[in-house]
Scaffold this active site. Structure first.
Site, short mmCIF file in Angstrom:
data_model
loop_
_atom_site.label_atom_id
_atom_site.label_comp_id
_atom_site.label_asym_id
_atom_site.label_seq_id
_atom_site.Cartn_x
_atom_site.Cartn_y
_atom_site.Cartn_z
N TRP A 98 -3.00 -2.16 -1.57
CA TRP A 98 -2.48 -3.63 -1.78
C TRP A 98 -3.28 -4.47 -0.72
CZ3 TRP A 98 -0.77 -8.62 0.27
CH2 TRP A 98 -0.23 -9.85 -0.05
N GLU A 120 6.67 -14.28 -11.62
CA GLU A 120 6.74 -13.31 -11.62
C GLU A 120 6.00 -12.17 -12.65
OE1 GLU A 120 9.18 -11.25 -8.39
OE2 GLU A 120 10.19 -11.63 -10.19
N ASN A 128 -1.75 2.05 5.89
CA ASN A 128 -0.52 1.11 5.37
C ASN A 128 -0.02 -0.46 6.34
OD1 ASN A 128 1.40 -0.63 4.20
ND2 ASN A 128 2.86 0.95 4.24
N GLY A 129 -0.43 -0.89 6.37
CA GLY A 129 -0.27 -1.86 7.55
C GLY A 129 -1.07 -3.02 7.97
N CYS A 154 1.22 -1.10 -0.34
CA CYS A 154 -0.31 -0.36 0.06
C CYS A 154 0.95 1.67 -0.28
CB CYS A 154 -0.80 0.49 0.87
SG CYS A 154 -1.74 -1.25 1.46
N LYS A 181 12.13 -14.57 -11.93
CA LYS A 181 11.98 -13.86 -12.88
C LYS A 181 10.47 -14.22 -13.74
CE LYS A 181 12.97 -10.63 -11.44
NZ LYS A 181 13.61 -11.04 -10.00
N ARG A 214 3.68 -0.57 -4.69
CA ARG A 214 3.75 -0.52 -3.29
C ARG A 214 1.55 -1.61 -3.47
NH1 ARG A 214 6.68 1.30 0.36
NH2 ARG A 214 5.21 0.86 2.02
N GLU A 251 16.68 -17.38 -9.96
CA GLU A 251 16.15 -16.64 -10.09
C GLU A 251 15.78 -15.95 -11.16
OE1 GLU A 251 15.72 -14.12 -7.96
OE2 GLU A 251 15.92 -12.11 -9.45
N HIS A 307 16.21 -36.16 -9.86
CA HIS A 307 15.47 -36.96 -8.64
C HIS A 307 13.78 -36.67 -8.49
CE1 HIS A 307 19.34 -38.72 -7.55
NE2 HIS A 307 19.48 -37.74 -7.34
N LYS A 311 6.20 -4.25 -4.49
CA LYS A 311 7.28 -4.76 -4.21
C LYS A 311 8.39 -4.29 -2.98
CE LYS A 311 11.21 -2.49 -6.74
NZ LYS A 311 12.28 -4.22 -6.90
C1 G6P Z 1 8.69 -8.65 -2.57
C2 G6P Z 1 9.48 -8.05 -4.51
C3 G6P Z 1 10.29 -8.99 -4.74
C4 G6P Z 1 11.53 -8.63 -3.82
C5 G6P Z 1 11.16 -9.83 -2.21
C6 G6P Z 1 11.97 -8.62 -1.48
O1 G6P Z 1 8.06 -9.92 -3.48
O2 G6P Z 1 8.44 -8.00 -5.56
O3 G6P Z 1 10.81 -8.66 -5.93
O4 G6P Z 1 12.43 -9.83 -4.39
O5 G6P Z 1 10.07 -8.84 -2.42
O6 G6P Z 1 11.96 -7.57 -1.17
P1 G6P Z 1 13.14 -7.15 -0.75
O7 G6P Z 1 12.94 -5.57 -0.54
O8 G6P Z 1 13.29 -7.15 0.23
O9 G6P Z 1 14.09 -7.50 -1.81
#
Ligand code: G6P
Length: 614
Positions: free
Chosen positions: A75, A494, A101-102, A2, A491, A27, A487, A510, A609
């Site tokens: 969010w 996501e 927010n929270g 948020c 990607k 956010r 990773e 396995h 994010k």
């Molecule tokens: C969310 C974001 C990711 C990020 C993760 C950790 O899931 O979408 O892109 O890697 O949070 O966030 P941070 O700010 O702690 O790296």
């Protein structure tokens, strides 16, 4: 999660608030809303992105100027993303409006008590409960808005950054924070409150980052007061933030993510600026130097993080054990904080976080701090909560990352972790001098090597087109490339919504091998010299089952080129530095596939994010 932004000053608030929300949309983007005040308290909110809200606002008549307002991009946690649950929420008497927010964890018990006293609720949110509580305190005790906010918050358990406005006190904003971020911006004849500096920086670089348990009252004439929940007056320092507005724009790229991928030659160089010199033969992290003896002799390094930062931490584990010979563990922050872990005073704890706000990572380092361990923060966002909670730390200097899927922050984290491993290893005299110098020289050449990979964008786009309709994908890597495989898969998941898994190449036998058929693209990171023949065998195994192999190979490779369906060459480097190169084609591949599938690359569904809730 948020985003909140509030304005008080002499200008029309709406455009400033909408522009601010767009900056904060990373956010959360389930719904958005504003509350503006000019005699009447007007609330306009809508399910969907900020653009929808903007359209709605444009349809409203503009005969009144509103010089105070609050705005929110959501969010969803409590209650579905719909118009009713969207913020701002109003008090029962229609006098107060709040953005939040929270999470108010004890909202159910407060709600029940309020309902017994006649309060009626429209939404399913915890936030509406809070504004009713503030209303009740205000009306029963006949006190100012800021006093009512303070008294109400003392009954609340959870996390919040809030801003409240009051129809009867139209010349003030009241904000407060606990565990969620809130920044106060001091402009000429105008003031701002927001989740981060991005909506504010266009107007002023003078900021105060509020601390937990603080309540701020901002008056229209620019005067402000910050108090604790116990009503103690504080005198916080104003910071002058160095952030350029163009860093927050797309800069001609079609998406922030693409811009951020292409920025990596610069951002990786920024991450190592002043921290390495191959001619003089040193690597140093200023944030560690004061404690280097204690760190080098610590029993264990524990790294804790979430998401992409967790993958960077895994590469850190390989680097620190390989080069610095310190036993290292990597922990999901959400597990670590609740599983009663063993943490000793002689452990060195690193919290990795791009945003510096991730709730679980923050809680994990607080837990470790309470056990007496030395806490180090590796974050991107300057002044963020994790940066302020740690004993020492290093910024990764990647610059603002707006795309929800992390790219440049990942390579900057890995760069700083590499410097850390080199620094400790050299301090402990464990790395032979000629190898140490070679690694430093190679590290300095990484930015130009990344640029060479980026020049292959068209080729990667072509491969993306070949596999864009897949429903599943497998990413395989060994050694330093295993976390890169994780990773790469993340990607793709996501942003393109294709199910993807990262696996250690040898583990394929396995389980995942059962999934392989002609529809399954298998992306193999095959640059490791030390395991080359083994990787060739893994590729043969995939081909024998008709899988489609996309191999990331070292420039000049011959053998794999003959058996893989597609190969992407990357420049040769020393094995500990490979992740900094091998991840680049995977970022581009995911990006192009997502664009081709019509996905919203910068704001993928259901994600945010900055994850400031558990
Ligand atoms: C969310 C974001 C990711 C990020 C993760 C950790 O899931 O979408 O892109 O890697 O949070 O966030 P941070 O700010 O702690 O790296």
């Amino acid at each position: 999660m948020c985003g909140i932004v509030a304005y008080i000053g002499n200008k029309e608030a709406c455009p400033i608030l909408i522009e601010g929300l767009k900056k904060l949309e990373y956010r959360g983007y389930d719904s958005a809303g504003v509350a503006i005040l000019n005699g009447d308290l007007k609330i306009i909110k809508k399910k969907g992105k900020v653009a929808k809200l903007e359209k709605l606002l444009n349809e409203h008549s503009h005969d009144t100027i509103h010089k105070i307002g609050i705005a929110h991009t959501r969010w969803a946690t409590h209650g579905k993303p719909n118009d009713i649950n969207a913020h701002p929420h109003i008090s029962g008497d229609g006098r107060l409006a709040i953005i939040h927010n929270g999470i108010i964890e004890n909202y159910m018990s407060i709600k029940k008590a309020l309902m017994e006293r006649g309060h009626e609720f429209i939404s399913e949110t915890d936030t509406e409960v809070l504004i009713h509580l503030i209303e009740e305190v205000q009306s029963t005790q006949d006190i100012t808005l800021e006093e009512a906010v303070r008294v109400a918050l003392k009954q609340v358990v959870g996390a919040y950054a809030i801003v409240v406005i009051d129809k009867n006190e139209p010349d003030k904003l009241v904000g407060a924070k606990l565990s969620s971020p809130l920044v106060f911006g001091i402009g000429e004849d105008e003031c701002f409150l927001a989740s981060d500096a991005s909506p504010i920086i266009k107007y002023t670089n003078k900021m105060i980052y509020l601390e937990d348990g603080e309540v701020i009252t901002v008056h229209r004439d620019g005067k402000y007061e910050i108090r604790t929940l116990d009503n103690e007056l504080l005198d916080p320092q104003i910071q002058e933030l160095e952030l350029k507005i163009d860093e927050l724009e797309k800069g001609g790229y079609s998406h922030y993510m693409l811009k951020e991928i292409f920025q990596q030659p610069i951002t990786v160089a920024e991450s190592m600026r002043g921290r390495v010199n191959s001619d003089e033969g040193w690597a140093i992290l200023g944030g560690m130097s004061q404690h280097i003896g204690r760190i080098a002799n610590s029993d264990r390094i524990i790294m804790t993080a979430c998401g992409t930062s967790w993958h960077a931490a895994m590469i850190g584990e390989y680097l620190l054990e390989d080069l610095a010979r310190v036993s290292t563990e990597v922990e999901y922050a959400s597990e670590f904080r609740y599983r009663n872990p063993i943490i000793n005073e002689n452990d060195f704890i690193i919290g990795l976080s791009q945003s510096g706000e991730t709730a679980d990572t923050l809680a994990a380092i607080k837990l470790a701090k309470s056990k007496g361990a030395l806490i180090y923060g590796m974050v991107n966002v300057i002044g963020s909560t994790i940066a302020r909670e740690t004993d020492c730390g290093s910024y990764i200097h990647a610059g603002p990352e707006i795309g929800v899927a992390s790219t440049k922050a990942f390579t900057s984290q890995v760069t700083v972790l590499t410097l850390m491993a080199l620094y400790i290893g050299h301090y402990k005299k464990l790395i032979p001098e000629d190898y140490f110098r070679k690694l430093l020289t190679e590290l300095e050449s990484i930015p130009s090597k990344i640029a060479r990979i980026l020049a292959k964008d068209e080729q990667i786009k072509f491969i993306a087109g070949e596999i864009k309709n897949a429903s599943n994908a497998l990413y395989l890597g060994r050694g330093y490339n295993f976390p890169v495989a994780l990773e790469g898969a993340l990607k793709l998941k996501e942003i393109s919504y294709i199910h993807a898994e990262g696996y250690p190449a040898a583990e394929m036998k396995h389980g995942p091998i059962a999934l392989i058929d002609m529809y399954m693209p298998v992306i193999v990171l095959a640059t490791n010299k030390s395991a080359y023949e083994k990787l060739v065998s893994n590729i043969q195994e995939v081909k024998a089952r008709n899988g489609v192999v996309i191999a990331i190979v070292t420039e000049g490779d011959v053998q794999i080129k003959e058996i893989a369906d597609y190969t992407i060459e990357i420049p040769e480097t020393e094995e500990p530095l490979t992740p900094l190169l091998s991840v680049i084609p995977l970022q581009l591949l995911a990006y192009h596939i997502a664009v081709m599938r019509g996905c919203h690359v910068d704001q993928p569904r259901n994600l945010a994010k900055s994850v400031t809730v558990e």
